[in-house]
Design a protein around this motif. Sequence first.
Motif, short mmCIF file in Angstrom:
data_model
loop_
_atom_site.label_atom_id
_atom_site.label_comp_id
_atom_site.label_asym_id
_atom_site.label_seq_id
_atom_site.Cartn_x
_atom_site.Cartn_y
_atom_site.Cartn_z
N ILE B 181 10.59 18.04 11.75
CA ILE B 181 9.36 18.12 10.94
C ILE B 181 9.68 18.70 9.57
N VAL B 182 10.31 19.87 9.55
CA VAL B 182 10.78 20.45 8.29
C VAL B 182 12.27 20.73 8.44
N GLN B 183 13.07 20.01 7.68
CA GLN B 183 14.52 20.20 7.75
C GLN B 183 14.99 21.10 6.61
N SER B 184 16.28 21.44 6.65
CA SER B 184 16.82 22.28 5.58
C SER B 184 16.67 21.55 4.24
N GLY B 185 16.26 22.32 3.22
CA GLY B 185 16.01 21.72 1.90
C GLY B 185 14.57 21.28 1.74
N GLY B 186 13.74 21.55 2.79
CA GLY B 186 12.30 21.25 2.71
C GLY B 186 11.96 19.79 2.92
N THR B 187 12.91 18.99 3.35
CA THR B 187 12.63 17.57 3.59
C THR B 187 12.14 17.38 5.03
N THR B 188 11.65 16.18 5.33
CA THR B 188 11.22 15.89 6.70
C THR B 188 11.97 14.67 7.24
N GLY B 189 12.18 14.69 8.56
CA GLY B 189 12.89 13.58 9.18
C GLY B 189 11.92 12.57 9.79
N LEU B 190 10.61 12.79 9.57
CA LEU B 190 9.61 11.91 10.17
C LEU B 190 9.11 10.89 9.15
N PRO B 191 8.96 9.63 9.53
CA PRO B 191 8.30 8.64 8.65
C PRO B 191 6.83 9.05 8.44
N PRO B 192 6.17 8.61 7.34
CA PRO B 192 4.81 9.06 7.04
C PRO B 192 3.80 8.87 8.17
N ALA B 193 3.82 7.75 8.88
CA ALA B 193 2.84 7.50 9.95
C ALA B 193 3.04 8.50 11.10
N MET B 194 4.29 8.80 11.42
CA MET B 194 4.57 9.77 12.49
C MET B 194 4.18 11.18 12.05
N MET B 195 4.43 11.49 10.76
CA MET B 195 4.08 12.81 10.24
C MET B 195 2.57 13.01 10.29
N LEU B 196 1.80 11.99 9.88
CA LEU B 196 0.34 12.08 9.90
C LEU B 196 -0.16 12.26 11.33
N THR B 197 0.41 11.51 12.25
CA THR B 197 0.03 11.63 13.67
C THR B 197 0.31 13.03 14.19
N PHE B 198 1.47 13.56 13.81
CA PHE B 198 1.81 14.91 14.24
C PHE B 198 0.82 15.93 13.67
N LEU B 199 0.45 15.80 12.37
CA LEU B 199 -0.46 16.75 11.74
C LEU B 199 -1.85 16.70 12.36
N VAL B 200 -2.30 15.49 12.71
CA VAL B 200 -3.61 15.36 13.39
C VAL B 200 -3.55 16.04 14.76
#
Lengths: 58, 239
Positions: B181-200
């Motif tokens: 979800i949050v990797q080193s350097g503040g980036t994410t390893g999740l594609p946007p659709a998966m990230m949105l699903t996770f946040l919901v």
Amino acid sequence: MKNFWYLFSAYTIIWTALWAYVVYLSQANRALKQDIEALRAQLDNVIAANDASKEGGV
Amino acid sequence: MAGGEKNGRPVNFWPGWYAMLTYVAMVAALWCIFVYAPTEKAQGIVQRIFYFHVSSAMTMFVAFFAVFVASIIYLWKHADWWDQTAMSAAELGVLFCTLVLITGPIWGRPIWGVWWTWDPTLTLTLVLWLIYVAYLMLRADATDPRRARFAAILGIVGFIDVPLIRWSIEKWRNLHPDPVIVQSGGTTGLPPAMMLTFLVSLTAFLLLFVFLLRQRMAIARRRHELEVLRYKVDEALFG
């Protein structure tokens, strides 16, 4: 649909556990509310009886 | 009006709109998980356990952080409200930790080939569960203030395990995957659709946590009120 049953099991367990906990909370709250009402009524009766006996004694 | 009093008696302790909001968020989360989010290529549909598994884990951390803060304030101020908050949050933390410990192996079995391994992250999570189960056993007798103080100390010390779990995911790698979800350097390893699903999903779980916490605290408050009333009735009866 490989591994469907793992997915199904995980979500079934989560929902069953959460639902059971909500039901437990709701029933415990209701039972406690009833006990409090009963004790309040009992306390009112005891206080009224004590007051009546004091007045009778005077 | 949440937790209000009418003629000295508790009334509707949680507004209906909040329960409805939690329900809508949960339905939205399920829709996102099973309809909106794409299927992960390497793991297949079983990867969808991730959304509720990680949301449960983060809710568990929030719950144990609430125990930690409420226990510190209870030891400082000796107010019952903080003890009730800590105890209620601990019970919810154990509930969500149990969900993490159950859904993790169900997800791990088809991916790793084993139900359980003594991986540092898994072991530390099990230790966290045991610590707060011990806390709840210590608090089983809710009327003893000495037990409440010991439990508060356990609630504070036990929280040390939480940053250790986070650290073990990042640095002490074994079978448990890297943070995505949050990797080193503040980036994410999740594609946007998966990230949105996770946040919901996470929002739905946090709303549910607050809802359950208020309900559990209402029980603790009513148990205390019952004890006080019993004492008053005994006093009125026997002087």
